[in-house]
Design an enzyme around this catalytic site. Structure first.
Site, PDB file in Angstrom:
ATOM      1  N   GLU A   1       0.819  -1.218   0.000  1.00 50.12           N
ATOM      2  CA  GLU A   1       0.000   0.000   0.000  1.00 50.12           C
ATOM      3  C   GLU A   1       0.848   1.261   0.000  1.00 50.12           C
ATOM      4  OE1 GLU A   1      -3.535   1.818   2.807  1.00 50.12           O
ATOM      5  OE2 GLU A   1      -3.571  -0.311   2.330  1.00 50.12           O
TER       6      GLU A   1
ATOM      7  N   TYR B   1      -0.706  -3.905  14.037  1.00 50.38           N
ATOM      8  CA  TYR B   1      -1.578  -3.146  13.113  1.00 50.38           C
ATOM      9  C   TYR B   1      -2.648  -2.360  13.888  1.00 50.38           C
ATOM     10  CZ  TYR B   1      -4.482  -2.249   9.007  1.00 50.38           C
ATOM     11  OH  TYR B   1      -5.189  -1.635   8.002  1.00 50.38           O
TER      12      TYR B   1
ATOM     13  N   ASP C   1      -2.621  -2.979   3.095  1.00 46.82           N
ATOM     14  CA  ASP C   1      -2.968  -3.126   4.513  1.00 46.82           C
ATOM     15  C   ASP C   1      -4.094  -4.132   4.696  1.00 46.82           C
ATOM     16  OD1 ASP C   1      -1.062  -1.273   4.995  1.00 46.82           O
ATOM     17  OD2 ASP C   1      -2.390   0.294   5.737  1.00 46.82           O
TER      18      ASP C   1
END
Length: 965
Positions: free
Chosen positions: A9, A334, A109
């Site tokens: 990304e 994350y 992601d």
């Protein structure tokens, strides 16, 4: 030989993947837009590179703000590149179309947005027909090299990701349909009587706004009531203790403000106090142990709420910090997660994390990690490890990598996450809670004491947690109680009524608004219950910060301290949507239902077709309601202004579109009125009152021209001889008419300083700062000076203090709200007196980036009084611009620099290139921060210090390049 293309990304993630794969897949060669070795090609997007649009045959260019072309519900969507990242898209597509690339890996992601970013790129690369190359999914929860390698060993299939891909496209298309049609329909409705009043709505932003407006309506309608509490002090043999009167028979009823310890009349409260004062009381007491477990691990929303409450960070700031800790420092997992649990096989990793923390040297955290390890606190627990509560991502916890070089804000957020992570494994805090009832018949007084017996997880928070437990007063929970012997009678030493007032509900802060969005407006304080409601929330953890920021940008809401307050524009939108009965756009719980359906789609439990059909039907209904509304006004809760009508002295009331005179009592209205939203900016009630009272207000920001450009202006109410009434006008402060008519100006304000042209006094005049000799005055009827500078330049207000500074020192502070007429973007600059040009010009702060080789320096003039007019080129400059560009001449390096790059004369770009070759060859980049160069003996002589930043190089080398070669 065939290869696999990996699309990340962001560039930083692509670099992390390359670093992680190099030991197992071989060395990568770096190219301009990708990395490549024998097995893999690794490239990246920079966020969204492609966006959806209506196909050409269904798109409306001209007349899109009219009902004639609504609703727009295309049967399918085309794609278009995002303008500013078109070159990056072309680079990614080029790699995807390579003949030797036979497989793609989606390494964007892990989540709905990452899935959408990749899917749209893949579709765009295929063009009219699908690209036709198999796709695997890399699903990363952590950015450590080991986690990345494990992710490549467990790639997910395209079939596994089908539900998420459908939900991602459906969310994007639903937002387009509701946003485009809703915004155009409401704008068309509000612009029917002329002008252009942009009224933005959205599938998630508008229900979020409705929460804030509804809360503000409750606050405005709230009528405070007086009530009394009776506070007493009792004396026992061992000492005194406080208590508060209560009614033991009280039961909760319809009155939400009634409580067991409230009395609604002063006389009754005084009578109770008088009845017990000086009397003896009997005492009953009950003590019981209680425990308090630590809060659950953080998901993004709970982290944003906590950081807002503790540090005042906005949701946007917290997300950016968490993303940096995840992506750049590899210190957190994350962050864009809605889970507060860990996978059941994560226990060994949790133990390793505690070992890292115990050995990290972070003195404030390491001892607690050591305690947990020594006491075997890290054990299986369904509250922490639960696969059923982990969907795409798990809770935010520290990684196995101890961070270094964190900013102060990053450190605060990291500490917050680490403490929460450790606390969840620690034992519950243990208290003894004592409830003491002191009775002076027939009146009862309650005292509650809470004593911390074992701190458990509270030990991690130290004094901060202890302060929350202690500090009880006035009979509330918290104080240590003096003992009372069994059967002992105590004396009522004092008893006094305390007059109080009921309070309206508190305004939302970002923390409480995030909580309301998470539970779709249902007020839920319990962590576990809120978790059950999460799937029906407004937006997702990853999008909520952007939704709040969007509403602030559109001026639907304002931040005042930590409070969020809706504007008049927000109230007007809610009045419109309620009046049109378009409740789908207002009700948070309905939008929460759609979010729940998207999550069902992710799990394969709902079809994309069914969801989109529902969205299309809602869109058609919304447009139909606005198009067919035929009444004169929208019903609503409207204000009456305090200031009278300037024409007849009558009462001025608000309706949906205007503030209008309704006449004096028993008299007809005189016809005076003015629009509530001139040029798309809605008056607050207080602003409308000021305008009527003073017949002027401003300058105000936020107006938009018919072409959509923002502007700033004063508003005045002037008498119109033709209409025999007052009317509203914009006043841009053009003082030329006054100057040309020779009207004498008398300055009433104090001088701001000396004119840089003639030395006379400078004053405020209309919308400008002018020299007293630049306008007609009694002392000098004919102006002799030209100094004039606008009070607002390119939408940047120039305050008196800044003009004073410019006159004293030659320039203002760095001002940051200028808006370019060409790009419509904000920029920062000083305003400075340009003696050569004889006017005020922009002076830009030196760039922290070195200029591009051969790039010409640009100067922009801030033309006095006429903002945004570009400085005209002289004939000589025009000729110079057309002349062919000379190659940069070489310059001889200094002795210190020659020792590094050689004696040959070089231009600065070539010197920079040679310098980088030396740095790379000698491995002089700081391993913790590649942008810092650590000097060896030769470089120390060039730098004049032990290290330098990469962006300093060009400037440093410029100082070491002497005469022409």
């Amino acid at each position: 030989m065939t290869k696999t293309l990996v699309i990340a990304e962001k560039p930083s993630v692509a670099q992390d993947i390359v670093r992680a794969l190099t030991p197992v897949a071989g060395k990568f060669e770096k190219h301009e837009d990708h990395f490549e070795n024998d097995r893999y090609v690794v490239t990246s997007a920079v966020g969204h590179l492609v966006e959806i649009q209506a196909p050409e045959q269904f798109d409306v260019k001209r007349g899109k703000w009219s009902f004639a072309h609504l609703p727009v519900i295309p049967p399918y969507f085309d794609l278009k590149p995002v303008d500013k990242t078109k070159s990056r898209l072309n680079a990614v597509v080029k790699q995807a179309k390579r003949k030797d690339v036979t497989e793609l890996i989606n390494a964007c992601d892990a989540g709905r947005e990452g899935e959408l970013i990749f899917r749209l790129i893949e579709q765009y690369a295929g063009g009219a027909k699908p690209l036709g190359k198999p796709v695997k999914r890399l699903w990363l929860q952590s950015m450590t090299p080991q986690a990345i390698r494990e992710g490549f060993d467990a790639l997910r299939s395209e079939q596994q990701m089908a539900g998420l891909a459908s939900a991602a496209r459906s969310r994007s298309e639903a937002d387009w349909l509701v946003g485009i049609n809703g915004t155009r329909a409401m704008t068309a409705f509000n612009s029917r009587d002329g002008g252009f009043f942009l009224t933005t709505v959205g599938r998630v932003q508008t229900p979020t706004l409705s929460l804030v407006v509804e809360r503000e309506e409750k606050i405005r309608k709230f009528v405070s009531r007086d009530y009394w509490e009776i506070h007493a002090t009792f004396g026992a043999e061992a000492g005194e203790y406080p208590a508060k009167w209560f009614d033991p028979k009280w039961k909760k009823g319809e009155d939400a403000e009634a409580k067991a310890d409230r009395v609604w009349s002063a006389a009754e409260a005084q009578a109770i106090a008088n009845a017990v004062r000086g009397k003896q009381a009997t005492v009953t007491e009950e003590s019981k142990p209680t425990t308090q477990a630590s809060p659950l691990l953080f998901d993004l929303t709970s982290l944003q709420r906590e950081a807002n409450g503790k540090f005042g960070f906005s949701a946007k700031t917290t997300l950016a910090l968490a993303q940096s800790l995840y992506e750049r420092h590899k210190a957190l997992t994350y962050p864009r997660t809605d889970s507060r649990a860990l996978p059941e096989d994560y226990l060994p990793v949790a133990k390793q994390t505690f070992e890292m923390l115990a050995d990290s040297g972070m003195r404030h955290l390491a001892p607690h990690a050591l305690t947990a390890l020594n006491n075997n606190y890290v054990r299986p627990s369904k509250r922490i490890f639960d696969n059923s509560k982990v969907s795409d991502h798990f809770a935010i916890i520290p990684t196995l990598q101890a961070p270094s070089g964190l900013s102060e804000a990053e450190q605060k957020l990291y500490d917050l996450v680490v403490r929460r992570f450790m606390a969840v494994f620690f034992p519950s805090a243990e208290y003894t809670v004592t409830t003491r009832i002191s009775t002076v018949a027939p009146h009862s007084f309650k005292t509650e004491g809470k004593v911390l017996v074992k701190p458990g997880w509270l030990a991690i928070y130290g004094k901060e947690a202890a302060d929350e437990v202690e500090g009880g007063k006035d009979g509330d929970k918290g104080q240590n109680l003096v003992p009372v012997k069994p059967g002992e009678m105590v004396n009522t030493l004092a008893a006094d009524p305390k007059g109080l007032k009921t309070k309206p509900p508190a305004r939302y802060s970002e923390a409480t608004l995030l909580g309301a969005m998470e539970s779709a407006g249902k007020q839920i304080d319990d962590d576990e219950l809120r978790e059950a409601m999460q799937e029906k929330g407004l937006g997702t953890p990853a999008t909520r910060a952007a939704i709040i920021e969007g509403l602030l940008t559109e001026k639907y809401m304002l931040r005042e301290g930590r409070e969020i307050i809706p504007t008049a524009k927000a109230f007007q939108l809610m009045t419109l949507l309620r009046g049109l009965e378009v409740e789908e756009l207002c009700r948070a719980d309905l939008t929460g239902e759609w979010e729940y359906k998207l999550s069902q789609m992710e799990k394969g439990q709902l079809s994309r077709e069914a969801f989109m059909a529902e969205i299309a039907a809602m869109t058609e209904r919304m447009v139909k309601k606005a198009k067919e509304y035929d009444r004169d006004t929208i019903p609503g809760d409207y204000a009456t202004l305090e200031s009278p009508c300037p024409n007849c002295g009558g009462v001025v009331k608000e309706n949906y579109r205007r503030f209008a005179c309704v006449g004096k009592a028993g008299a007809e209205p005189c016809g005076f009125s003015f629009g509530k939203s001139p040029a798309g900016r809605t008056f607050e009630t207080a602003e409308a009152n000021t305008l009527l009272r003073d017949k002027k207000i401003g300058p105000l920001e936020g107006f938009r021209s018919k072409a959509g450009w923002p502007f700033t202006s004063e508003i005045v109410i002037k008498y119109d001889d033709e209409a025999h009434n007052y009317k509203l006008e914009f006043d841009f402060g053009d003082d030329k008419k006054g100057e040309e008519s020779g009207e004498i100006v008398e300055f009433e304000d104090a001088s701001l300083g000396a004119c840089p042209i003639c030395g006379s006094e400078v004053h405020e005049h209309g919308s400008n700062y002018v020299c007293s000799k630049a306008v007609p005055t009694t002392a000098q009827p004919t102006p002799s000076c030209t100094f004039k500078s606008g009070k607002i330049i390119l939408q940047q207000p120039v305050e008196r203090e800044q003009m004073t500074k410019l006159l004293e020192t030659g320039k203002t502070d760095l001002l940051d709200k200028f808006v370019s007429m060409r790009t419509r973007r904000n920029f920062k600059a000083h305003l400075a007196w340009d003696k050569e040009a004889g006017k005020v010009n922009f002076e830009f702060a030196p760039s922290k980036f070195p200029p591009r080789p051969g790039a010409a320096a640009k100067t922009v003039a801030a033309k006095a009084g006429k903002t945004g007019a570009a400085a005209k080129k002289s004939p000589a400059k025009k000729a110079a611009a057309k002349a062919p560009r000379k190659a940069a001449a070489g310059k001889a390096p200094s002795a210190a620099l020659a020792a590094v790059i050689g004696n040959e004369p070089v231009a600065r770009p070539e010197a920079v290139k040679k310098m980088w070759e030396y740095i790379k060859t000698h491995n002089l980049q700081d391993p913790k921060d590649k942008r810092t160069i650590v000097a060896d003996d030769k470089l120390r002589a060039v730098f004049g210090k032990d290290s330098a930043g990469m962006f300093e190089l060009a400037g440093i080398l410029g100082n070491h390049l002497g005469g022409e070669g």
